[in-house]
Design an enzyme around this catalytic site. Structure first.
Site, PDB file in Angstrom:
ATOM      1  N   ASN A  23      43.949  51.993 118.473  1.00 15.47           N
ATOM      2  CA  ASN A  23      45.126  52.912 118.558  1.00 15.47           C
ATOM      3  C   ASN A  23      44.746  54.073 117.626  1.00 15.47           C
ATOM      4  OD1 ASN A  23      45.697  52.677 115.498  1.00 15.47           O
ATOM      5  ND2 ASN A  23      45.589  50.517 116.088  1.00 15.47           N
ATOM      6  N   ASP A  57      46.832  43.958 117.525  1.00 16.37           N
ATOM      7  CA  ASP A  57      47.492  42.646 117.681  1.00 16.37           C
ATOM      8  C   ASP A  57      46.857  41.579 118.710  1.00 16.37           C
ATOM      9  OD1 ASP A  57      49.600  42.885 115.945  1.00 16.37           O
ATOM     10  OD2 ASP A  57      50.896  44.115 117.211  1.00 16.37           O
ATOM     11  N   LYS A 112      56.638  37.450 106.380  1.00 16.18           N
ATOM     12  CA  LYS A 112      55.286  37.414 105.896  1.00 16.18           C
ATOM     13  C   LYS A 112      55.253  37.395 104.373  1.00 16.18           C
ATOM     14  CE  LYS A 112      53.878  40.639 109.848  1.00 16.18           C
ATOM     15  NZ  LYS A 112      52.954  41.437 110.258  1.00 16.18           N
TER      16      LYS A 112
END
Ligand code: CTP
Length: 391
Positions: free
Chosen positions: A208, A277, A338
């Site tokens: 990315n 991911d 998380k």
């Protein structure tokens, strides 16, 4: 660039070495960021660059002796918020270490008791003399001075060695460091930055566009506030921050491995990296050849932050979330899932803009953050973390 620095007073002492020319850029940089600068030169250093140059760049008179003010050493010493001597010759360094005041610069050092930064620059053999090393040690121990390590490279004398004046960026960073309070003193901070790369074959990868700028800004500002910082970075375009441990990794799996190894000893962990991911299920050992079509099967990467949240002991864990809609709700959901202590939510529209706008989400409240730059936003985020982790 960082509003907190506006109006801070920086005294720069210049001694006679070829690297004096680099200080012109440093003075410009400090002025541009709204700091006030006064320059103090030894007689010999004026042979390398004229005082007029520094007078114009700093917007203040340059001091070389007492001719305009018989109390110049006291007035300059009381004026300064921080005092950098750069380049500092071995001669001046030794005089300061032994408390001699034989010119305006060394006498001002005697009259000054604020943060003192010394950037020696000289031939590597001169700097490695035992007596010089002893003087450096005494400046650090007895005077609490910061002696900025010179850089290695080709010296002006055409010899290779450690003796070059550090870059303007490093000197600038130390000046800012010396001006900041130290609420994170004694704390270990781990930051992740940049993008991970997941290779399909030896030359192609999925990744990315993360530049690493925000992660590096968090790293720099955590150091400014006194932390011992390590940054684990994937690929990046931004300049890496000075004076911190930079560990470079490529893939999410490598990042996970490094971060987990460092995790137990950290007080604060800030996951800012843009972790892919997914990774290609199979990585071809040779370059994939052209075909009519190609299907790439992807496998889920480990979620590093989620793992850290599960293994959390006393660490303060901070995540980031980039959202296009329901920014606050989505980010809070991630924070809870998380097991984070804080999450910083950024709207996707912020990508590529110079100004910063985002939200810090705490356990039971939110705060909007706006700042003129990522560096300034990072400082605000780190200040909030320092406040929440204060004893
Ligand atoms: N993160 C991570 N490991 C991953 C993916 C993300 O540690 N494999 C971390 C990022 O560094 C960031 C936070 O998790 O701190 C982002 O959470 P994530 O759920 O991935 O949110 P987004 O990246 O915003 O993506 P999405 O909304 O698609 O879940």
């Amino acid at each position: 660039m960082v509003p907190e620095l506006k109006g801070k007073k920086v005294l720069i002492g210049i001694t006679g070495g070829i690297a004096v020319y680099k200080i012109c850029d440093l003075v410009r940089r400090l002025k541009k960021d709204g700091l006030e600068v006064k320059v103090l030169m030894t007689e010999f250093s004026t042979r390398f660059v004229s005082p007029m140059t520094f007078e114009v760049l700093s917007g203040n008179p340059v001091f070389t002796d007492w001719s305009n003010d018989p109390l110049a050493h006291i007035h300059l010493a009381r004026w300064a918020d921080t005092f950098l001597i750069a380049p500092c010759t071995v001669n001046t360094l030794s005089k300061i270490a032994t408390a001699q005041g034989d010119n305006l610069l060394t006498t001002t050092v005697l009259a000054y008791d604020g943060p003192l930064l010394i950037a020696p620059a000289a031939n590597h053999v001169m700097l490695s003399q035992k007596a010089v090393r002893k003087n450096i040690d005494s400046l650090i121990k007895d005077r609490s001075a910061v002696v900025i390590k010179p850089e290695e490279g080709l010296l002006a004398c055409d010899e290779e060695g450690e003796g070059k004046l550090p870059s303007v960026e490093r000197l600038y960073d130390w000046i800012v460091w010396s001006l900041m309070p130290k609420p994170l003193e004694g704390k270990k901070v781990l930051v992740t930055a940049g993008a991970t790369r997941e290779y399909l074959d030896p030359v192609r990868f999925i990744s990315n566009d993360s530049s690493g700028e925000m992660g590096f800004a968090l790293t720099r500002t955590a150091r400014w506030l006194g932390a011992e910082v390590t940054v684990v970075a994937g690929s990046f375009r931004a300049d890496p921050p000075p004076e911190v441990d930079l560990i470079e990794v490529v893939s999410a799996s490598q990042m996970l491995e490094k971060v987990l190894a460092l995790y137990p000893e950290q007080d604060i962990v800030i996951m800012n990296s843009a972790v892919a991911d997914f990774r290609p299920t199979d990585r071809s050992a040779s370059k994939i050849k052209k075909e009519e079509s190609l299907t790439i099967k992807l496998t889920r990467n480990p979620d590093i932050l989620e793992r850290l949240g599960r293994e959390k002991k006393n660490q303060f864990l901070v995540g980031f979330a980039l959202e296009t809609e329901n920014i606050l709700e989505n980010a809070r959901e991630k924070m809870e899932r998380k097991n984070l202590d804080m999450i910083v939510a950024n709207p996707a529209s912020a990508i590529g803009s110079r100004d910063y706008r985002g939200w810090i989400i705490y356990k039971d409240s939110e705060e909007e953050i706006t700042a003129p730059s990522k560096l300034s936003a990072a400082l605000k985020i780190i200040e909030r973390i320092a406040r929440l982790t204060a004893p």
